[in-house]
Motif scaffolding. Structure first.
Motif, mmCIF file in Angstrom:
data_model
loop_
_atom_site.group_PDB
_atom_site.id
_atom_site.type_symbol
_atom_site.label_atom_id
_atom_site.label_comp_id
_atom_site.label_asym_id
_atom_site.label_seq_id
_atom_site.Cartn_x
_atom_site.Cartn_y
_atom_site.Cartn_z
ATOM 1 N N LYS A 1 0.844 -1.194 0.000
ATOM 2 C CA LYS A 1 0.000 0.000 0.000
ATOM 3 C C LYS A 1 0.879 1.243 0.000
ATOM 4 O O LYS A 1 1.857 1.313 0.728
ATOM 5 N N LEU A 2 0.539 2.192 -0.813
ATOM 6 C CA LEU A 2 1.161 3.524 -0.764
ATOM 7 C C LEU A 2 0.051 4.469 -0.351
ATOM 8 O O LEU A 2 -0.519 4.326 0.723
ATOM 9 N N VAL A 3 -0.286 5.409 -1.210
ATOM 10 C CA VAL A 3 -1.441 6.281 -0.961
ATOM 11 C C VAL A 3 -2.715 5.461 -1.150
ATOM 12 O O VAL A 3 -3.657 5.548 -0.376
ATOM 13 N N GLY A 4 -2.718 4.665 -2.196
ATOM 14 C CA GLY A 4 -3.833 3.768 -2.486
ATOM 15 C C GLY A 4 -3.400 2.328 -2.284
ATOM 16 O O GLY A 4 -2.251 2.054 -1.954
ATOM 17 N N PRO A 5 -4.322 1.397 -2.491
ATOM 18 C CA PRO A 5 -3.999 -0.016 -2.294
ATOM 19 C C PRO A 5 -2.985 -0.507 -3.315
ATOM 20 O O PRO A 5 -2.833 0.077 -4.392
ATOM 21 N N SER A 6 -2.311 -1.608 -2.978
ATOM 22 C CA SER A 6 -1.394 -2.213 -3.944
ATOM 23 C C SER A 6 -2.217 -2.841 -5.066
ATOM 24 O O SER A 6 -3.406 -3.157 -4.902
ATOM 25 N N PHE A 7 -1.589 -3.030 -6.189
ATOM 26 C CA PHE A 7 -2.275 -3.682 -7.298
ATOM 27 C C PHE A 7 -2.643 -5.115 -6.930
ATOM 28 O O PHE A 7 -3.688 -5.617 -7.343
#
Length: 115
Positions: free
Chosen positions: A50-56
């Motif tokens: 996870k960064l700002v959004g979820p991981s792929f």
């Protein structure tokens, strides 16, 4: 003269085989990842964390088995949205072509493989 035809034919066959081999190697490199890299997707998403959004990979797991996932995610990429993964909004990517969006979404739904 026949010998020249055979040599030319062999060269042509070699070139055609080389073309197919080159195409196969290009197919090994994920097009979805290249498009994601060039469209700022990686600024908020990573393949495996996870960064700002979820991981792929998290996205792939969430939508696994959902026949509507390609259309849902393509719409989310194109139009943006909020609320599915928290309060941070996903910005719209109106300038991405529909074909590029489909390529990225397909790649993500496969778990964002590196090959």
């Amino acid at each position: 003269m026949k010998r020249g035809v055979i040599v030319v034919g062999s060269v042509l066959v070699g070139a055609v085989v080389g073309l197919f081999v080159s195409s196969a190697h290009a197919a090994d490199a994920p097009g979805g990842q290249s498009i994601a890299n060039s469209n700022a997707c990686m600024g908020c998403h990573a393949v495996d964390r996870k960064l700002v959004g979820p991981s792929f990979q998290q996205i792939a797991a969430k939508y696994k088995g959902d026949a509507q996932a390609p259309a849902k995610l393509a719409s989310k990429v194109k139009n943006g949205g909020t609320g599915v993964w928290g309060m941070i909004p996903m910005p719209a990517h109106q300038s991405m072509s529909d074909a590029d969006i489909r390529t990225v979404v397909d790649w993500v739904l496969k778990g964002a493989p590196s090959k």
